[in-house]
Write a protein that holds these residues in place. Structure first.
Motif, PDB file in Angstrom:
ATOM      1  N   LYS A 174      32.204  20.186 -69.677  1.00 39.79           N
ATOM      2  CA  LYS A 174      33.247  21.371 -69.695  1.00 39.79           C
ATOM      3  C   LYS A 174      32.227  22.632 -69.998  1.00 39.79           C
ATOM      4  CE  LYS A 174      37.179  18.707 -70.972  1.00 39.79           C
ATOM      5  NZ  LYS A 174      38.234  18.553 -72.035  1.00 39.79           N
ATOM      6  N   THR A 176      30.418  26.122 -69.473  1.00 37.37           N
ATOM      7  CA  THR A 176      30.450  26.899 -68.294  1.00 37.37           C
ATOM      8  C   THR A 176      29.551  28.332 -68.989  1.00 37.37           C
ATOM      9  OG1 THR A 176      32.248  28.434 -69.293  1.00 37.37           O
ATOM     10  CG2 THR A 176      32.914  26.577 -68.015  1.00 37.37           C
ATOM     11  N   LYS A 243      28.959  17.687 -63.471  1.00 36.99           N
ATOM     12  CA  LYS A 243      29.892  18.451 -63.995  1.00 36.99           C
ATOM     13  C   LYS A 243      29.076  19.240 -64.788  1.00 36.99           C
ATOM     14  CE  LYS A 243      34.354  16.223 -63.118  1.00 36.99           C
ATOM     15  NZ  LYS A 243      33.778  15.283 -62.448  1.00 36.99           N
ATOM     16  N   ILE A 245      27.837  23.280 -66.602  1.00 33.67           N
ATOM     17  CA  ILE A 245      27.567  24.890 -66.420  1.00 33.67           C
ATOM     18  C   ILE A 245      26.763  24.978 -65.075  1.00 33.67           C
ATOM     19  CG2 ILE A 245      25.138  24.617 -67.483  1.00 33.67           C
ATOM     20  CD1 ILE A 245      25.705  27.468 -68.679  1.00 33.67           C
ATOM     21  N   ASP A 248      29.789  26.092 -62.603  1.00 31.66           N
ATOM     22  CA  ASP A 248      29.966  27.229 -62.751  1.00 31.66           C
ATOM     23  C   ASP A 248      29.243  28.206 -62.073  1.00 31.66           C
ATOM     24  OD1 ASP A 248      31.606  28.950 -63.784  1.00 31.66           O
ATOM     25  OD2 ASP A 248      30.695  29.342 -65.602  1.00 31.66           O
ATOM     26  N   LYS A 252      29.818  30.744 -58.976  1.00 23.75           N
ATOM     27  CA  LYS A 252      29.705  32.255 -59.162  1.00 23.75           C
ATOM     28  C   LYS A 252      28.619  32.519 -57.896  1.00 23.75           C
ATOM     29  CE  LYS A 252      30.762  32.779 -63.783  1.00 23.75           C
ATOM     30  NZ  LYS A 252      31.715  31.889 -63.979  1.00 23.75           N
TER      31      LYS A 252
END
Length: 344
Positions: A174, A176, A243, A245, A248, A252
């Motif tokens: 999880k 980020t 999954k 960072i 993320d 981006k």
């Protein structure tokens, strides 16, 4: 496929500096040193960390950085100009998106420690270093059954300890970019250099926002992210990112992970058939001390010529910037330029 290089522990998130010419969130303070605060009026400082309360009565001066298969903590210390506080660093990397960073890390003291089977600092050696702060990427580094010094044992000798964001339960799925900012802020508070931390964060946020604005509304290419020459499971492709960072950063940069649904954890362990059957528009190879990550990427594209990535020769190699750490903006920029070259 090139020969895979096994590792002794699961990569943490992980898995992230001496020149003053670099701008934004990746700038290092000259000589990796920060002058001591003029006053200790900012203390005591209290940090809530993994269910523990750590209180600092002064800025730490004998910092030990555990390995954890990461460079997040040591890179963050260097980005904050705190390299002179490190008495032993076990985090290493063969390359960096930040000019001078790999060299700066290599120049840090190691404490002349004989590492244990997990390639990290065993209990007695840790206590012999007389640290006043020990940094670990995950709680694994303080697990007594693995021969490490516990946080309670460190507290008994007046040493503080810190586990990086998302590392408390050793699940980085999880994580980020915001966690990189939390790490910067926490260390900024601990060392009374919050102004430096906030400057790095603001510069990073500005850079990422500018890149994201250029790719907004564009089609999101499907990206495969994996580590070069690394085995983490039993299949041919056991170091594929699912999954964390990394996703993320892809988002981006205007992309999406082609294997995001392949695992509930940070990494997927995939067969060659599964990889071959997936459309991959672009390839990101992460180098963790890999001797030639570019050759690895090029070999993958030859192995799967049916990929759009192979047809268009769309790939890039990254190292520490795609990990937890102070330079995620560099990864976002590099990936975005690969995926959406016309936007730049």
């Amino acid at each position: 496929m090139p020969k895979k290089r096994p590792i002794a522990m699961v990569l943490a998130g992980a898995l992230c500096l001496v020149t003053t010419a670099c701008a934004g969130s990746s700038t290092e303070t000259a000589n990796n040193k920060a002058s001591a605060p003029d006053a200790e009026s900012g203390y005591p400082v209290t940090i809530e960390n993994c269910g523990r309360t750590e209180t600092f009565t002064k800025a730490p001066g004998r910092v030990v950085v555990m390995n954890g298969a990461s460079v997040a903590e040591v890179s963050t210390l260097l980005a904050l100009g705190l390299g002179d506080r490190i008495v032993a660093n076990q985090q290493t990397y063969g390359m960096s998106e930040v000019p001078g960073r790999a060299k700066a890390i290599k120049a840090l003291p190691t404490g002349d420690i004989e590492l244990n089977d997990a390639y990290d600092i065993p209990r007695e050696a840790m206590l012999g270093l007389r640290p006043d702060l020990v940094l670990s990427t995950t709680s694994y580094g303080f697990d007594e059954k693995n021969g490490f010094t516990t946080r309670d044992q460190l507290g008994d000798v007046k040493a503080n300890s810190y586990v990086s964001p998302q590392g408390c339960d050793q699940d980085t799925s999880k994580m980020t970019v915001a966690d990189s900012y939390t790490l910067l802020r926490d260390l900024g508070k601990i060392f009374n250099v919050s102004d430096r931390a906030e400057k790095l964060i603001a510069d990073s946020e500005k850079s990422i926002a500018e890149v994201s604005a250029k790719t907004r509304g564009e089609k999101k290419p499907r990206v495969m992210v994996l580590f070069a020459n690394m085995a983490m499971g039993g299949n041919d492709f056991s170091s594929v990112v699912a999954k964390g960072i990394y996703n993320d950063i892809l988002a981006k940069a205007g992309g999406a992970n082609a294997f995001a649904s392949a695992s509930r954890t940070s990494f997927a362990d995939l067969s060659k058939e599964k990889v071959a059957a997936t459309d991959v528009d672009a390839l990101v190879v992460i180098s963790y001390n890999a001797p030639d990550p570019t050759a690895y990427a090029e070999q993958l594209l030859k192995e799967f010529p049916q990929w759009p990535a192979a047809e268009n020769n769309t790939y890039t190699v990254l190292s520490d910037s795609i990990y937890l750490g102070p330079s995620n903006d560099l990864a976002v920029d590099k990936v975005a330029r690969m995926l959406h070259p016309d936007a730049f």
